[in-house]
Structure formats: structure tokens, C-alpha cells
Design an enzyme around this catalytic site. Structure first.
Site, PDB file in Angstrom:
ATOM      1  N   GLY A  47     -41.398   6.986 -14.526  1.00  0.00           N
ATOM      2  CA  GLY A  47     -40.096   6.647 -15.055  1.00  0.00           C
ATOM      3  C   GLY A  47     -39.564   7.695 -16.014  1.00  0.00           C
ATOM      4  N   SER A  48     -38.299   7.557 -16.388  1.00  0.00           N
ATOM      5  CA  SER A  48     -37.629   8.590 -17.179  1.00  0.00           C
ATOM      6  C   SER A  48     -38.157   8.686 -18.614  1.00  0.00           C
ATOM      7  CB  SER A  48     -36.123   8.317 -17.202  1.00  0.00           C
ATOM      8  OG  SER A  48     -35.846   7.028 -17.732  1.00  0.00           O
ATOM      9  N   ASP A 100     -46.689   3.444 -20.073  1.00  0.00           N
ATOM     10  CA  ASP A 100     -45.781   3.308 -18.938  1.00  0.00           C
ATOM     11  C   ASP A 100     -44.418   2.831 -19.422  1.00  0.00           C
ATOM     12  OD1 ASP A 100     -44.912   3.367 -16.306  1.00  0.00           O
ATOM     13  OD2 ASP A 100     -46.596   2.201 -15.533  1.00  0.00           O
ATOM     14  N   ALA A 102     -40.669   0.556 -18.421  1.00  0.00           N
ATOM     15  CA  ALA A 102     -40.394  -0.820 -18.010  1.00  0.00           C
ATOM     16  C   ALA A 102     -38.935  -0.944 -17.595  1.00  0.00           C
ATOM     17  CB  ALA A 102     -40.696  -1.787 -19.139  1.00  0.00           C
ATOM     18  N   LYS A 113     -41.466  -4.617 -13.884  1.00  0.00           N
ATOM     19  CA  LYS A 113     -41.635  -3.217 -13.500  1.00  0.00           C
ATOM     20  C   LYS A 113     -41.524  -3.097 -11.985  1.00  0.00           C
ATOM     21  CE  LYS A 113     -44.859  -0.751 -15.293  1.00  0.00           C
ATOM     22  NZ  LYS A 113     -43.885   0.340 -15.457  1.00  0.00           N
ATOM     23  N   GLU A 122     -49.097   1.168 -10.649  1.00  0.00           N
ATOM     24  CA  GLU A 122     -48.854   0.969 -12.075  1.00  0.00           C
ATOM     25  C   GLU A 122     -49.679  -0.208 -12.601  1.00  0.00           C
ATOM     26  OE1 GLU A 122     -44.286   2.616 -12.647  1.00  0.00           O
ATOM     27  OE2 GLU A 122     -44.613   0.496 -12.206  1.00  0.00           O
TER      28      GLU A 122
END
Length: 251
Positions: A47-48, A100, A102, A113, A122
């Protein structure tokens, strides 16, 4: 026309810059406050926001002392790009910590997620970590799951089961369900890192995420759901004003 267009253009740029700054602040603080000094195995999500997590971990002076476990192709590349040591969950199933992103986070740290299609890996990495840290920006905070992330719960499934599972999801009260498509770059469904399909099932606001997860998980053909229940230990949110808010689990 030009005079009216320019202020809106720069406003959009400023908003995007603000969001990126919030992500970076949250990621750096999450790593600084939680990374174990003697860590041997670390999970890196996708993710970003996790881009900045990997960046910060890559700045640690002891980065040669631990292995990093990816949750998918993107996180694998982040590990490589930041000159961290790549490992696999098969080699190192016991993780000291995992970071991680979300899609939506409730105050009790139940999480949705899977918007980036890395759902199963994940969850596998997070479930094997002694400590699981969520990093996000202020837009991901929610009072009840399903109220902000309206695309639906991501559900990873065995490909030939999708018709049956869609039928069963409606029986469970699903309002709308879609087989996620690959978009302009691919004709047909999204294929996960584990060669599965993804469904996005909209149940609106979810009153009992744990119960819903268990019911969906019992359906034949379901690999896992994007409901991460009682897994996260802390969540860090980069705020609009440059602050970082922390939610902590009471589990």
C-alpha cells in the site's frame, strides 16, 4: 475560465501533498516507536503508506541484521529497493513484528484490508507476527467498519467457486457483490499473488465483524476475508495538521 481553474488545480496538489506528508509522518513514527532493536524477522505489507515504512526501515543502521518478509509483489520490490534483506514466510514463519496499511480501521482496531488485492498473504504475515502495526492517514479512521470503505469487504476465493459464493453471500445479507476486474490493463478478473479471484461484498455498516468473518470463512471456496479481527496491536494515523494519532488495542 483560466483564473477560476488555476486555484482549484493548486488546491488539489496541496491536498495530495498533505496526505502524502501525513502518511510519511505516521510511518516514520510507527517504525521509530515499535521496531525491536534485536529484530530478526520483519513483515513488510503493501500500500501507499507502507512505502514510507520500508523507507524508514531502510535507514536503520542495523538493517543487515534482519530479514524482511513481503506480503506480495509490491512489498517485495519495496524490500529490494530499500536494500533490505529479502526472506520468505516459508523460511521464516516466526516474525518479530509486521507493518501494514489499511483500508478502514475501527476504534477497537478491527480492520478492513485487501483493497490492493494482497489479502491472503497480508493476513498470513500478520498472523505470524508477535506484534502487528497498522499505518495509515486520517481518512482511514472509522467509527464502524463499512461506513467509509464502501467498496465492500474483499474476499479471496478459489476461482471456480465464485458463482456459488456470490449466491451464498446474498443469503448472508450482502447488499451488492462484484467479482473484481483487472481494469484497462487486463481483460477479466484480478488475479491475486496466490492465483485466486477477489470478490468485493458490500454489507453496508458491519455491526459484528467477527461473526460476519466467521460466516464468510465457512463458505466452501473462500480462502480468507479482508476482515482482520483482533489482530492489530497499534494503529498510527497521520493527521491533516501534521500530528500523528495512535490507537492501541485492548485485546
Amino acid at each position: 475560465m483560466l483564473r477560476r481553474f488555476i486555484p482549484r488545480y493548486y488546491s488539489t496538489i496541496e491536498i495530495m501533498s498533505q496526505i502524502e506528508s501525513a502518511k510519511k509522518l505516521a510511518a516514520y513514527k510507527a517504525v521509530d516507536e515499535n521496531f525491536p532493536k534485536d529484530a530478526k524477522v520483519v513483515g513488510i505489507g503493501s500500500g501507499s503508506t507502507v512505502i514510507y515504512v520500508a523507507e524508514r526501515i531502510g535507514q536503520l543502521p542495523n538493517k543487515d541484521d534482519f530479514k524482511c518478509i513481503p506480503t506480495g509483489f509490491q512489498s517485495r520490490q519495496l524490500i529490494i529497493d530499500n536494500k533490505l534483506h529479502l526472506g520468505s514466510i516459508e523460511q521464516y514463519p516466526d516474525l518479530d513484528i509486521a507493518f501494514d496499511g489499511a483500508d478502514e480501521v475501527a476504534p477497537n482496531l478491527d480492520v478492513i484490508k485487501g483493497g490492493g488485492a494482497c489479502l491472503f498473504q497480508e493476513k498470513l504475515v500478520a498472523s505470524n507476527a508477535k506484534k502487528f502495526i497498522i499505518v495509515a492517514d486520517y481518512r482511514k479512521k472509522s467509527q464502524i467498519l463499512g461506513s467509509k470503505w464502501t467498496q465492500g469487504i474483499p474476499i479471496e476465493i478459489v476461482p471456480n467457486s465464485y458463482t456459488t459464493i456470490i449466491r451464498e453471500l446474498f443469503k448472508l445479507g450482502c447488499k451488492k457483490v462484484e467479482l473484481r476486474q483487472g481494469g484497462k490493463a487486463k481483460a477479466g478478473p484480478v488475479i491475486t499473488d496466490n492465483n485466486n479471484f477477489l470478490l468485493d461484498a458490500d454489507f453496508a455498516e458491519i455491526e459484528n465483524p467477527k461473526e460476519l468473518h466467521e460466516k464468510i470463512k465457512m463458505l466452501v471456496g473462500v480462502v480468507d476475508t479482508g476482515l482482520f479481527i483482533q489482530m492489530a496491536d497499534k494503529a498510527y494515523f497521520g493527521e491533516e495538521d501534521g500530528d500523528v494519532k495512535t490507537w492501541e488495542s485492548k485485546k
